[in-house]
Design a protein around this motif. Structure first.
Motif, PDB file in Angstrom:
ATOM      1  N   THR A 110       0.929  -5.463  -8.371  1.00  0.00           N
ATOM      2  CA  THR A 110       0.227  -4.710  -9.167  1.00  0.00           C
ATOM      3  C   THR A 110       1.127  -3.672  -9.745  1.00  0.00           C
ATOM      4  O   THR A 110       0.663  -3.471 -11.088  1.00  0.00           O
ATOM      5  N   ASP A 111       2.166  -3.424  -9.255  1.00  0.00           N
ATOM      6  CA  ASP A 111       3.028  -2.826 -10.126  1.00  0.00           C
ATOM      7  C   ASP A 111       3.730  -3.508 -11.331  1.00  0.00           C
ATOM      8  O   ASP A 111       3.778  -2.652 -12.483  1.00  0.00           O
ATOM      9  N   ALA A 112       4.030  -4.522 -11.139  1.00  0.00           N
ATOM     10  CA  ALA A 112       4.446  -5.362 -12.115  1.00  0.00           C
ATOM     11  C   ALA A 112       3.500  -5.792 -13.267  1.00  0.00           C
ATOM     12  O   ALA A 112       3.647  -5.526 -14.561  1.00  0.00           O
ATOM     13  N   LEU A 113       2.372  -5.957 -12.863  1.00  0.00           N
ATOM     14  CA  LEU A 113       1.204  -6.035 -13.864  1.00  0.00           C
ATOM     15  C   LEU A 113       1.036  -4.640 -14.662  1.00  0.00           C
ATOM     16  O   LEU A 113       0.909  -4.884 -16.189  1.00  0.00           O
ATOM     17  N   GLU A 114       1.005  -3.630 -14.106  1.00  0.00           N
ATOM     18  CA  GLU A 114       0.592  -2.484 -14.889  1.00  0.00           C
ATOM     19  C   GLU A 114       1.815  -2.272 -15.711  1.00  0.00           C
ATOM     20  O   GLU A 114       1.807  -1.589 -16.969  1.00  0.00           O
ATOM     21  N   ALA A 115       3.190  -2.486 -15.143  1.00  0.00           N
ATOM     22  CA  ALA A 115       4.335  -2.294 -16.341  1.00  0.00           C
ATOM     23  C   ALA A 115       4.219  -3.450 -17.461  1.00  0.00           C
ATOM     24  O   ALA A 115       4.504  -3.079 -18.728  1.00  0.00           O
ATOM     25  N   ILE A 116       3.731  -4.526 -17.464  1.00  0.00           N
ATOM     26  CA  ILE A 116       3.326  -5.593 -18.312  1.00  0.00           C
ATOM     27  C   ILE A 116       2.564  -5.124 -19.168  1.00  0.00           C
ATOM     28  O   ILE A 116       2.804  -4.961 -20.454  1.00  0.00           O
ATOM     29  N   LEU A 117       1.181  -4.564 -18.736  1.00  0.00           N
ATOM     30  CA  LEU A 117       0.211  -4.170 -19.661  1.00  0.00           C
ATOM     31  C   LEU A 117       0.554  -2.902 -20.302  1.00  0.00           C
ATOM     32  O   LEU A 117       0.271  -2.613 -21.305  1.00  0.00           O
ATOM     33  N   GLY A 118       1.436  -2.036 -19.854  1.00  0.00           N
ATOM     34  CA  GLY A 118       1.785  -0.755 -20.402  1.00  0.00           C
ATOM     35  C   GLY A 118       2.928  -0.934 -21.338  1.00  0.00           C
ATOM     36  O   GLY A 118       3.177   0.167 -21.743  1.00  0.00           O
ATOM     37  N   SER A 119       3.521  -1.988 -21.402  1.00  0.00           N
ATOM     38  CA  SER A 119       4.621  -2.179 -22.438  1.00  0.00           C
ATOM     39  C   SER A 119       4.384  -1.913 -24.009  1.00  0.00           C
ATOM     40  O   SER A 119       3.159  -2.479 -24.194  1.00  0.00           O
TER      41      SER A 119
END
Length: 254
Positions: A110-119
């Protein structure tokens, strides 16, 4: 006792060394020896710790699921059974640079997905109209369902789908992400002449349009050249070469 004999014994004095050995002997007689099984239990406990440590390491570094994120940039995450990212593979050189910059390895999914979408790269692509597509594949159906729920709660929009675990290896051989590989299968069902190279050149939006044209019987010749288009939906890094997995393949450890 005869007084002379008593006086003679009174004159006898034990040396310090003799007293020390005597005390040690008496202590040993009073203290029971420790059972040998205690030493054996201690050794067994040590072996158990080593065994569990090795098993834990194996579980940590064994990939059990993969998640493809298509949102302009195309990234594929390999996860262990604890939903931690073991590896991130980009669909192109630019995508791989984004993956390296985000430093997603060992983050929770979930942290990785949020980091991707927030880039910045993905945010710009989504703002320009690029559709988010997430595809999940795993060895356990319930685990895949849990990942899908996490995806929907994090992403909030876009499409989410699941793939067979066997498709992970098949997508790797074709040089495609899971999402694009699924599109390839659907397109080839309508037109077997379509190749993975053609699909790799297209964005997910273009692939959906291509599939829609084929399904409705429309002329899809223009859609088949989508790799040559430069529309805004191409997003970041969609002009890939289709070989993001390389000859080694990032799922080769399975």
């Amino acid at each position: 006792m005869n007084r002379p004999i008593h006086d003679a014994f009174q004159a006898v004095q034990a040396s310090p060394e003799l007293k020390k050995r005597t005390r040690a002997y008496l202590h040993a007689r009073r203290t029971p020896a420790r059972p040998r099984y205690r030493s054996l239990l201690a050794a067994a406990a040590c072996l158990l710790v080593v065994f569990l440590g090795a098993g834990g390491a194996l579980a940590w570094f064994t990939p059990v699921s993969a998640v493809s994120v298509e949102a302009g940039p195309s990234l594929e995450l390999t996860l262990n059974r604890f939903d931690r990212v073991l590896q991130v593979q980009g669909d192109s050189t630019q995508d791989q640079e984004l993956a390296d910059k985000l430093e997603l390895t060992y983050l929770s999914y979930t942290d990785a997905l949020e980091a991707i979408l927030g880039s910045q790269e993905v945010s710009q692509a989504l703002d320009s109209g690029t559709e988010l597509a997430v595809t999940v594949a795993g060895q356990n159906q319930q685990h895949c369902q849990d990942l899908m729920e996490d995806t929907q709660s994090c992403a909030g929009h876009g499409s989410c789908s699941s793939a067979d675990w066997s498709q992970v290896t098949a997508a790797q051989k074709e040089g495609l992400s899971l999402s694009k590989y699924q599109m390839l299968l659907q397109l080839q069902a309508l037109d077997p002449s379509i190749t993975s190279e053609q699909v790799s050149e297209c964005s997910m939006h273009q692939l959906r349009q291509w599939l829609s044209d084929l399904s409705s019987g429309q002329d899809a010749s223009s859609s088949s050249d989508c790799g040559q288009n430069t529309g805004s939906d191409q997003g970041f890094g969609n002009g890939n070469s289709g070989g993001h997995h390389g000859s080694e393949g990032h799922h080769g450890a399975r």
